[in-house]
Motif scaffolding. Structure first.
Motif, PDB file in Angstrom:
ATOM      1  N   CYS A  80      17.699 -40.523 -49.527  1.00 14.75           N
ATOM      2  CA  CYS A  80      16.665 -40.216 -50.514  1.00 14.75           C
ATOM      3  C   CYS A  80      15.307 -40.353 -49.839  1.00 14.75           C
ATOM      4  O   CYS A  80      15.064 -41.326 -49.130  1.00 14.75           O
ATOM      5  CB  CYS A  80      16.770 -41.174 -51.697  1.00 14.75           C
ATOM      6  N   LEU A  81      14.457 -39.384 -50.059  1.00 15.94           N
ATOM      7  CA  LEU A  81      13.078 -39.443 -49.569  1.00 15.94           C
ATOM      8  C   LEU A  81      12.161 -39.197 -50.754  1.00 15.94           C
ATOM      9  O   LEU A  81      12.275 -38.173 -51.429  1.00 15.94           O
ATOM     10  CB  LEU A  81      12.843 -38.384 -48.484  1.00 15.94           C
ATOM     11  N   MET A  82      11.282 -40.156 -51.019  1.00 20.90           N
ATOM     12  CA  MET A  82      10.279 -40.004 -52.070  1.00 20.90           C
ATOM     13  C   MET A  82       8.929 -39.794 -51.410  1.00 20.90           C
ATOM     14  O   MET A  82       8.606 -40.464 -50.422  1.00 20.90           O
ATOM     15  CB  MET A  82      10.206 -41.248 -52.952  1.00 20.90           C
ATOM     16  N   VAL A  83       8.156 -38.871 -51.957  1.00 20.83           N
ATOM     17  CA  VAL A  83       6.795 -38.639 -51.472  1.00 20.83           C
ATOM     18  C   VAL A  83       5.840 -38.843 -52.640  1.00 20.83           C
ATOM     19  O   VAL A  83       6.149 -38.468 -53.770  1.00 20.83           O
ATOM     20  CB  VAL A  83       6.640 -37.240 -50.831  1.00 20.83           C
ATOM     21  N   ASP A  84       4.717 -39.457 -52.356  1.00 22.52           N
ATOM     22  CA  ASP A  84       3.771 -39.818 -53.409  1.00 22.52           C
ATOM     23  C   ASP A  84       2.346 -39.540 -52.928  1.00 22.52           C
ATOM     24  O   ASP A  84       1.924 -40.053 -51.892  1.00 22.52           O
ATOM     25  CB  ASP A  84       3.935 -41.311 -53.730  1.00 22.52           C
ATOM     26  N   HIS A  85       1.650 -38.695 -53.679  1.00 22.03           N
ATOM     27  CA  HIS A  85       0.243 -38.404 -53.386  1.00 22.03           C
ATOM     28  C   HIS A  85      -0.418 -37.942 -54.680  1.00 22.03           C
ATOM     29  O   HIS A  85       0.097 -37.059 -55.364  1.00 22.03           O
ATOM     30  CB  HIS A  85       0.116 -37.330 -52.319  1.00 22.03           C
ATOM     31  N   PRO A  86      -1.557 -38.529 -55.034  1.00 27.46           N
ATOM     32  CA  PRO A  86      -2.166 -38.226 -56.337  1.00 27.46           C
ATOM     33  C   PRO A  86      -2.783 -36.836 -56.469  1.00 27.46           C
ATOM     34  O   PRO A  86      -2.894 -36.325 -57.578  1.00 27.46           O
ATOM     35  CB  PRO A  86      -3.229 -39.310 -56.495  1.00 27.46           C
ATOM     36  N   THR A  87      -3.184 -36.215 -55.367  1.00 29.09           N
ATOM     37  CA  THR A  87      -3.880 -34.934 -55.498  1.00 29.09           C
ATOM     38  C   THR A  87      -3.093 -33.719 -55.013  1.00 29.09           C
ATOM     39  O   THR A  87      -3.472 -32.598 -55.313  1.00 29.09           O
ATOM     40  CB  THR A  87      -5.238 -34.965 -54.754  1.00 29.09           C
ATOM     41  N   VAL A  88      -2.003 -33.922 -54.287  1.00 29.72           N
ATOM     42  CA  VAL A  88      -1.161 -32.797 -53.878  1.00 29.72           C
ATOM     43  C   VAL A  88      -0.253 -32.477 -55.060  1.00 29.72           C
ATOM     44  O   VAL A  88       0.405 -33.362 -55.601  1.00 29.72           O
ATOM     45  CB  VAL A  88      -0.334 -33.149 -52.627  1.00 29.72           C
ATOM     46  N   SER A  89      -0.193 -31.220 -55.464  1.00 31.05           N
ATOM     47  CA  SER A  89       0.573 -30.843 -56.655  1.00 31.05           C
ATOM     48  C   SER A  89       2.075 -31.048 -56.429  1.00 31.05           C
ATOM     49  O   SER A  89       2.560 -30.960 -55.300  1.00 31.05           O
ATOM     50  CB  SER A  89       0.309 -29.384 -57.016  1.00 31.05           C
ATOM     51  N   PRO A  90       2.816 -31.301 -57.517  1.00 28.99           N
ATOM     52  CA  PRO A  90       4.269 -31.429 -57.387  1.00 28.99           C
ATOM     53  C   PRO A  90       4.907 -30.171 -56.787  1.00 28.99           C
ATOM     54  O   PRO A  90       5.838 -30.270 -55.996  1.00 28.99           O
ATOM     55  CB  PRO A  90       4.744 -31.647 -58.832  1.00 28.99           C
ATOM     56  N   LEU A  91       4.402 -28.993 -57.140  1.00 22.88           N
ATOM     57  CA  LEU A  91       4.936 -27.753 -56.587  1.00 22.88           C
ATOM     58  C   LEU A  91       4.778 -27.717 -55.068  1.00 22.88           C
ATOM     59  O   LEU A  91       5.711 -27.356 -54.344  1.00 22.88           O
ATOM     60  CB  LEU A  91       4.257 -26.542 -57.228  1.00 22.88           C
ATOM     61  N   SER A  92       3.622 -28.122 -54.570  1.00 18.64           N
ATOM     62  CA  SER A  92       3.397 -28.145 -53.118  1.00 18.64           C
ATOM     63  C   SER A  92       4.331 -29.129 -52.435  1.00 18.64           C
ATOM     64  O   SER A  92       4.892 -28.841 -51.369  1.00 18.64           O
ATOM     65  CB  SER A  92       1.957 -28.504 -52.806  1.00 18.64           C
ATOM     66  N   LYS A  93       4.506 -30.304 -53.047  1.00 18.58           N
ATOM     67  CA  LYS A  93       5.414 -31.300 -52.460  1.00 18.58           C
ATOM     68  C   LYS A  93       6.849 -30.769 -52.453  1.00 18.58           C
ATOM     69  O   LYS A  93       7.571 -30.959 -51.469  1.00 18.58           O
ATOM     70  CB  LYS A  93       5.315 -32.626 -53.221  1.00 18.58           C
ATOM     71  N   GLN A 127       3.471 -36.598 -61.777  1.00 19.18           N
ATOM     72  CA  GLN A 127       2.482 -35.708 -61.153  1.00 19.18           C
ATOM     73  C   GLN A 127       2.287 -36.072 -59.678  1.00 19.18           C
ATOM     74  O   GLN A 127       2.060 -35.203 -58.846  1.00 19.18           O
ATOM     75  CB  GLN A 127       1.158 -35.808 -61.907  1.00 19.18           C
ATOM     76  N   ALA A 128       2.399 -37.355 -59.360  1.00 17.44           N
ATOM     77  CA  ALA A 128       2.155 -37.813 -57.996  1.00 17.44           C
ATOM     78  C   ALA A 128       3.420 -37.915 -57.148  1.00 17.44           C
ATOM     79  O   ALA A 128       3.349 -37.860 -55.929  1.00 17.44           O
ATOM     80  CB  ALA A 128       1.457 -39.177 -58.022  1.00 17.44           C
ATOM     81  N   ARG A 129       4.579 -38.054 -57.768  1.00 18.00           N
ATOM     82  CA  ARG A 129       5.784 -38.430 -57.022  1.00 18.00           C
ATOM     83  C   ARG A 129       6.923 -37.427 -57.194  1.00 18.00           C
ATOM     84  O   ARG A 129       7.274 -37.047 -58.294  1.00 18.00           O
ATOM     85  CB  ARG A 129       6.235 -39.804 -57.483  1.00 18.00           C
ATOM     86  N   VAL A 130       7.512 -37.056 -56.049  1.00 17.72           N
ATOM     87  CA  VAL A 130       8.661 -36.150 -56.001  1.00 17.72           C
ATOM     88  C   VAL A 130       9.688 -36.766 -55.057  1.00 17.72           C
ATOM     89  O   VAL A 130       9.329 -37.408 -54.077  1.00 17.72           O
ATOM     90  CB  VAL A 130       8.237 -34.751 -55.482  1.00 17.72           C
ATOM     91  N   MET A 131      10.972 -36.567 -55.362  1.00 18.37           N
ATOM     92  CA  MET A 131      12.009 -37.078 -54.464  1.00 18.37           C
ATOM     93  C   MET A 131      13.027 -36.000 -54.145  1.00 18.37           C
ATOM     94  O   MET A 131      13.231 -35.068 -54.923  1.00 18.37           O
ATOM     95  CB  MET A 131      12.710 -38.293 -55.054  1.00 18.37           C
ATOM     96  N   VAL A 132      13.628 -36.154 -52.978  1.00 20.16           N
ATOM     97  CA  VAL A 132      14.726 -35.294 -52.575  1.00 20.16           C
ATOM     98  C   VAL A 132      15.921 -36.193 -52.280  1.00 20.16           C
ATOM     99  O   VAL A 132      15.779 -37.257 -51.684  1.00 20.16           O
ATOM    100  CB  VAL A 132      14.360 -34.422 -51.342  1.00 20.16           C
ATOM    101  N   GLY A 173      -0.850 -38.070 -44.475  1.00 18.02           N
ATOM    102  CA  GLY A 173      -1.507 -38.901 -45.474  1.00 18.02           C
ATOM    103  C   GLY A 173      -0.773 -38.984 -46.801  1.00 18.02           C
ATOM    104  O   GLY A 173      -1.349 -39.368 -47.810  1.00 18.02           O
ATOM    105  N   ILE A 174       0.503 -38.621 -46.804  1.00 18.41           N
ATOM    106  CA  ILE A 174       1.313 -38.672 -48.014  1.00 18.41           C
ATOM    107  C   ILE A 174       2.250 -39.870 -47.901  1.00 18.41           C
ATOM    108  O   ILE A 174       3.019 -39.977 -46.950  1.00 18.41           O
ATOM    109  CB  ILE A 174       2.112 -37.368 -48.202  1.00 18.41           C
ATOM    110  N   LYS A 175       2.190 -40.768 -48.874  1.00 17.51           N
ATOM    111  CA  LYS A 175       3.021 -41.966 -48.863  1.00 17.51           C
ATOM    112  C   LYS A 175       4.485 -41.587 -49.029  1.00 17.51           C
ATOM    113  O   LYS A 175       4.816 -40.682 -49.801  1.00 17.51           O
ATOM    114  CB  LYS A 175       2.627 -42.921 -49.984  1.00 17.51           C
ATOM    115  N   THR A 176       5.366 -42.297 -48.326  1.00 14.50           N
ATOM    116  CA  THR A 176       6.793 -42.022 -48.414  1.00 14.50           C
ATOM    117  C   THR A 176       7.595 -43.302 -48.580  1.00 14.50           C
ATOM    118  O   THR A 176       7.157 -44.386 -48.211  1.00 14.50           O
ATOM    119  CB  THR A 176       7.316 -41.307 -47.150  1.00 14.50           C
ATOM    120  N   GLY A 177       8.761 -43.136 -49.115  1.00 17.17           N
ATOM    121  CA  GLY A 177       9.772 -44.181 -49.160  1.00 17.17           C
ATOM    122  C   GLY A 177      11.107 -43.513 -48.938  1.00 17.17           C
ATOM    123  O   GLY A 177      11.343 -42.413 -49.440  1.00 17.17           O
ATOM    124  N   TYR A 178      11.968 -44.127 -48.162  1.00 24.27           N
ATOM    125  CA  TYR A 178      13.271 -43.521 -47.891  1.00 24.27           C
ATOM    126  C   TYR A 178      14.352 -44.577 -48.021  1.00 24.27           C
ATOM    127  O   TYR A 178      14.109 -45.771 -47.872  1.00 24.27           O
ATOM    128  CB  TYR A 178      13.314 -42.880 -46.501  1.00 24.27           C
TER     129      TYR A 178
END
Length: 97
Positions: free
Chosen positions: A4-17, A37-42, A63-68
């Motif tokens: 699992c990879l989560m990405v979190d960024h307040p200004t990058v749109s979910p569609l872009s992520k 709005q800020a967080r998407v996971m794969v 500059g996009i925060k991640t957690g895996y």
């Protein structure tokens, strides 16, 4: 193994992520979920840890925060990724004394 990879960024749109995650894992068996709005996971099935770490490094460099996380079950992989993401964000916000 499930990754699992989560990405979190307040200004990058979910569609872009989502598009960036699709480009990173196009050859894998995966599913993407928008959590906020800020967080998407794969979720990547039969994941190679190196591929997830490499994608996490590329997102972090941008500059996009991640957690895996990695586990035998989807729920455990998500929990592990969330733990890493929250710990990383907490460390940045709370100065160490």
């Amino acid at each position: 193994m499930i990754g699992c990879l989560m990405v979190d960024h307040p200004t990058v749109s979910p569609l872009s992520k989502c598009k960036m995650l699709r480009a990173s894992f196009y050859a894998e068996d995966y599913e993407i979920e928008v959590l906020s709005q800020a967080r998407v996971m794969v979720i990547v099935y039969n994941a190679d840890q190196y591929d997830i770490w490499q994608a996490a490094g590329m997102f972090e460099a941008a500059g996009i925060k991640t957690g895996y996380g990695f586990a035998q079950s989807k729920g455990e992989a998500i929990a592990d990724a969330l733990k890493h993401l929250e710990n990383d964000m907490h460390e940045e916000i709370v100065p160490q004394v």
